[in-house]
Design a protein around this motif. Structure first.
Motif, PDB file in Angstrom:
ATOM      1  N   ILE A 146       0.837  -1.200   0.000  1.00  0.00           N
ATOM      2  CA  ILE A 146       0.000   0.000   0.000  1.00  0.00           C
ATOM      3  C   ILE A 146       0.873   1.251   0.000  1.00  0.00           C
ATOM      4  O   ILE A 146       0.575   2.248  -0.667  1.00  0.00           O
ATOM      5  N   SER A 147       1.978   1.228   0.727  1.00  0.00           N
ATOM      6  CA  SER A 147       2.900   2.360   0.743  1.00  0.00           C
ATOM      7  C   SER A 147       3.487   2.598  -0.646  1.00  0.00           C
ATOM      8  O   SER A 147       3.652   3.756  -1.082  1.00  0.00           O
ATOM      9  N   ARG A 148       3.813   1.515  -1.351  1.00  0.00           N
ATOM     10  CA  ARG A 148       4.350   1.648  -2.709  1.00  0.00           C
ATOM     11  C   ARG A 148       3.287   2.218  -3.650  1.00  0.00           C
ATOM     12  O   ARG A 148       3.598   3.008  -4.549  1.00  0.00           O
ATOM     13  N   THR A 149       2.039   1.824  -3.457  1.00  0.00           N
ATOM     14  CA  THR A 149       0.959   2.387  -4.268  1.00  0.00           C
ATOM     15  C   THR A 149       0.822   3.881  -4.013  1.00  0.00           C
ATOM     16  O   THR A 149       0.632   4.672  -4.943  1.00  0.00           O
ATOM     17  N   ALA A 150       0.919   4.275  -2.747  1.00  0.00           N
ATOM     18  CA  ALA A 150       0.835   5.698  -2.404  1.00  0.00           C
ATOM     19  C   ALA A 150       1.949   6.483  -3.097  1.00  0.00           C
ATOM     20  O   ALA A 150       1.728   7.597  -3.601  1.00  0.00           O
ATOM     21  N   GLU A 151       3.156   5.909  -3.153  1.00  0.00           N
ATOM     22  CA  GLU A 151       4.264   6.565  -3.849  1.00  0.00           C
ATOM     23  C   GLU A 151       3.947   6.715  -5.338  1.00  0.00           C
ATOM     24  O   GLU A 151       4.247   7.753  -5.943  1.00  0.00           O
ATOM     25  N   SER A 152       3.333   5.709  -5.912  1.00  0.00           N
ATOM     26  CA  SER A 152       2.974   5.767  -7.332  1.00  0.00           C
ATOM     27  C   SER A 152       1.908   6.827  -7.582  1.00  0.00           C
ATOM     28  O   SER A 152       1.981   7.575  -8.567  1.00  0.00           O
ATOM     29  N   LEU A 153       0.921   6.912  -6.702  1.00  0.00           N
ATOM     30  CA  LEU A 153      -0.121   7.929  -6.851  1.00  0.00           C
ATOM     31  C   LEU A 153       0.479   9.329  -6.785  1.00  0.00           C
ATOM     32  O   LEU A 153       0.107  10.224  -7.548  1.00  0.00           O
ATOM     33  N   GLU A 154       1.423   9.515  -5.883  1.00  0.00           N
ATOM     34  CA  GLU A 154       2.095  10.808  -5.761  1.00  0.00           C
ATOM     35  C   GLU A 154       2.863  11.138  -7.042  1.00  0.00           C
ATOM     36  O   GLU A 154       2.841  12.279  -7.519  1.00  0.00           O
ATOM     37  N   MET A 155       3.526  10.144  -7.606  1.00  0.00           N
ATOM     38  CA  MET A 155       4.355  10.382  -8.781  1.00  0.00           C
ATOM     39  C   MET A 155       3.523  10.641 -10.031  1.00  0.00           C
ATOM     40  O   MET A 155       3.796  11.557 -10.804  1.00  0.00           O
ATOM     41  N   TYR A 156       2.473   9.844 -10.247  1.00  0.00           N
ATOM     42  CA  TYR A 156       1.689   9.964 -11.465  1.00  0.00           C
ATOM     43  C   TYR A 156       0.669  11.098 -11.423  1.00  0.00           C
ATOM     44  O   TYR A 156       0.376  11.710 -12.448  1.00  0.00           O
ATOM     45  N   HIS A 183      -4.036  11.215  -0.821  1.00  0.00           N
ATOM     46  CA  HIS A 183      -4.334  10.993  -2.237  1.00  0.00           C
ATOM     47  C   HIS A 183      -5.814  10.679  -2.493  1.00  0.00           C
ATOM     48  O   HIS A 183      -6.205  10.508  -3.644  1.00  0.00           O
ATOM     49  N   THR A 184      -6.603  10.597  -1.434  1.00  0.00           N
ATOM     50  CA  THR A 184      -7.937  10.028  -1.555  1.00  0.00           C
ATOM     51  C   THR A 184      -9.051  11.066  -1.496  1.00  0.00           C
ATOM     52  O   THR A 184      -9.153  11.836  -0.542  1.00  0.00           O
ATOM     53  N   GLU A 185      -9.913  11.049  -2.516  1.00  0.00           N
ATOM     54  CA  GLU A 185     -11.120  11.869  -2.547  1.00  0.00           C
ATOM     55  C   GLU A 185     -12.253  11.158  -1.815  1.00  0.00           C
ATOM     56  O   GLU A 185     -12.970  11.745  -1.025  1.00  0.00           O
ATOM     57  N   ASN A 199      -3.115  15.760  -7.088  1.00  0.00           N
ATOM     58  CA  ASN A 199      -4.502  15.490  -7.458  1.00  0.00           C
ATOM     59  C   ASN A 199      -5.006  14.233  -6.753  1.00  0.00           C
ATOM     60  O   ASN A 199      -4.292  13.232  -6.672  1.00  0.00           O
ATOM     61  N   ARG A 200      -6.226  14.282  -6.285  1.00  0.00           N
ATOM     62  CA  ARG A 200      -6.777  13.150  -5.557  1.00  0.00           C
ATOM     63  C   ARG A 200      -7.413  12.139  -6.519  1.00  0.00           C
ATOM     64  O   ARG A 200      -7.704  12.455  -7.675  1.00  0.00           O
ATOM     65  N   VAL A 201      -7.609  10.934  -6.006  1.00  0.00           N
ATOM     66  CA  VAL A 201      -8.180   9.860  -6.813  1.00  0.00           C
ATOM     67  C   VAL A 201      -9.348   9.227  -6.061  1.00  0.00           C
ATOM     68  O   VAL A 201      -9.525   9.425  -4.859  1.00  0.00           O
ATOM     69  N   VAL A 202     -10.135   8.457  -6.814  1.00  0.00           N
ATOM     70  CA  VAL A 202     -11.204   7.650  -6.230  1.00  0.00           C
ATOM     71  C   VAL A 202     -10.633   6.268  -5.967  1.00  0.00           C
ATOM     72  O   VAL A 202     -10.043   5.652  -6.859  1.00  0.00           O
ATOM     73  N   LEU A 203     -10.785   5.776  -4.753  1.00  0.00           N
ATOM     74  CA  LEU A 203     -10.265   4.452  -4.408  1.00  0.00           C
ATOM     75  C   LEU A 203     -11.388   3.432  -4.298  1.00  0.00           C
ATOM     76  O   LEU A 203     -12.466   3.729  -3.777  1.00  0.00           O
ATOM     77  N   LEU A 254     -11.987  12.137 -12.244  1.00  0.00           N
ATOM     78  CA  LEU A 254     -10.880  11.684 -11.407  1.00  0.00           C
ATOM     79  C   LEU A 254     -10.491  10.260 -11.778  1.00  0.00           C
ATOM     80  O   LEU A 254     -11.329   9.475 -12.233  1.00  0.00           O
ATOM     81  N   PRO A 255      -9.221   9.883 -11.585  1.00  0.00           N
ATOM     82  CA  PRO A 255      -8.829   8.484 -11.808  1.00  0.00           C
ATOM     83  C   PRO A 255      -9.493   7.567 -10.774  1.00  0.00           C
ATOM     84  O   PRO A 255      -9.676   7.955  -9.614  1.00  0.00           O
TER      85      PRO A 255
END
Length: 424
Positions: free
Chosen positions: A312-322, A350-352, A326-330, A403-404
């Motif tokens: 999950i931490s790695r996913t958060a890093e990816s969301l920050e990078m890409y 990162h979460t809307e 901007n927030r996303v829908v999870l 939103l993504p």
């Protein structure tokens, strides 16, 4: 036994539960003629990255002219998805054919094997019968008592990293977990560790077994600013002067790729011929489902099978990078044995909104409980027991807000998510 009958047999066998240990699998392999000793095998364990590293290695070795088998778990579409020959999922006919060989042997045993032990035996048998030059085999859980550990002399043992996961089986500390994973290290055979700091137990186990221990070397890797490395069209870097556009997304895939490149150098020293052109072609064309995989583009829909705190931490890093700020829908669903209470803190920035779902698995965490863990941290969360309704609601929200939509969590829900998305 036809394919459908073989699948039904496995469903019935799943009632035997999961039991770590090598007693049953050793008997089963002996009765089958020990096919695991008749193919060169790369054995992989680790908390995260096993599947991606396996897929990359398979693609590179295939492009080098080898016939390559691979075994991974869990299957994310259907049972045949766990087994690949030259990067392609085996056929239903192949599955039925090998099961007809294994089934009577399994049922003749007094202490009958579990589902995963049968699947492990299946993997070794099909790799032998399909005349694979090299097979890549992932541990199901841990290492020392995992049924894949009947391998006695691997071409290479790989420990991707060690993080906390499956704590009820493997222990509550990194050292305890590392002790289990070190169990795949075999006498006089090389081992590669891809994490940041090698646990002492792995160092000591390698020394005890006279196994040369390799760690990640980034000296041959060049990359520019992160903005140019990580794009939604690929992961861009240079290896020994060769520009590579890795097809897999997710910031963690650069680390996985570096680990693969290190493993390739070790394999070359073992006499495996791997041309640099094969490395480039393999990495640029590798496919692997469920890891930051783009499924739709309008709205953008991505599935990432991260399901433990490190993932999950790695996913958060990816969301920050890409997506920057901007927030996303999870959309998320996980198993009940995961440390899910920390997910809200990791993903908060990162979460809307979060749509939680109960995956179709007896070990799943209830969607209401998961939603409550996000709500308690001030994040708007909606719970759904039905995957179709959850996906439709999350998709509609993402499209309306432009939103993504990022689906993450257990790979057990990948197939149902794909099916639900396909009906929209």
């Amino acid at each position: 036994m036809k394919y459908i009958e073989a699948v039904e047999y496995l469903k019935k066998v799943s009632g035997r539960g999961s039991h770590l240990g090598l007693e049953r699998i050793s008997v089963l392999m002996e009765k089958l003629g020990n096919p695991q000793n008749k193919t060169k095998i790369i054995h992989i364990t680790g908390t995260n990255g096993k599947g991606s590293i396996s897929a990359m290695l398979s693609a590179v070795l295939k492009n080098s002219g080898y016939r390559v088998g691979s075994f991974s778990s869990p299957a994310i579409t259907k049972v045949t998805d766990s087994f690949r020959i030259d990067c392609e999922e085996i056929s239903e006919n192949d599955f039925a054919e090998i099961m007809n060989i294994i089934y009577p042997v399994c049922e003749s045993m007094e202490d009958k094997p579990t589902e995963f032990e049968i699947l492990t035996a299946f993997a070794f048998e099909i790799f032998f019968r399909k005349k694979c030059d090299i097979a890549i085999v992932e541990c199901g859980m841990g290492g020392d008592t995992d049924s894949t550990n009947v391998i006695t002399s691997p071409l290479l043992s790989v420990i991707t990293n060690v993080q906390k996961d499956h704590c009820s089986f493997l222990g509550n500390t990194i050292d305890e977990i590392a002790c289990h994973k070190a169990g795949i290290i075999k006498p006089n055979r090389p081992v590669f560790f891809g994490g940041e700091e090698v646990p002492e137990v792995i160092v000591q186990t390698a020394m005890k077994n006279n196994s040369e221990l390799f760690t990640a070397d980034w000296s041959d890797i060049l990359f520019n600013y992160p903005e140019s490395v990580y794009t939604l069209s690929g992961t861009h870097f240079t290896y020994k002067g060769m520009k590579i556009n890795l097809s897999l997304l997710g910031t963690y895939q650069l680390t996985n790729a570096v680990n693969v490149l290190n493993c390739i150098e070790i394999l070359k020293n073992q006499g495996i011929n791997i041309p640099y052109k094969a490395i480039k072609n393999g990495l640029e064309n590798v496919k692997w489902h469920g890891r930051f995989e783009i499924l739709r583009k309008n709205p953008l829909v991505i599935f990432d099978g991260s399901h433990n705190p490190d993932g999950i931490s790695r996913t958060a890093e990816s969301l920050e990078m890409y997506f920057r700020k901007n927030r996303v829908v999870l959309l998320i669903g996980v198993m009940a044995d995961k440390d899910y209470n920390c997910y809200a803190d990791i993903l908060r920035e990162h979460t809307e909104i979060v749509f939680t779902v109960t995956p179709n698995n007896p070990r799943s965490l209830d969607c209401q409980t998961l939603a409550g863990s996000f709500s308690a941290k001030g994040i708007l969360a909606c719970a759904f027991h039905n995957m179709k309704e959850c996906v439709q609601s999350a998709y509609d929200y993402a499209k309306e807000k432009n939103l993504p939509l990022i689906a993450l969590g257990s790979l057990y829900m990948y197939k149902d998510f794909i099916n639900a998305l396909g009906k929209i």
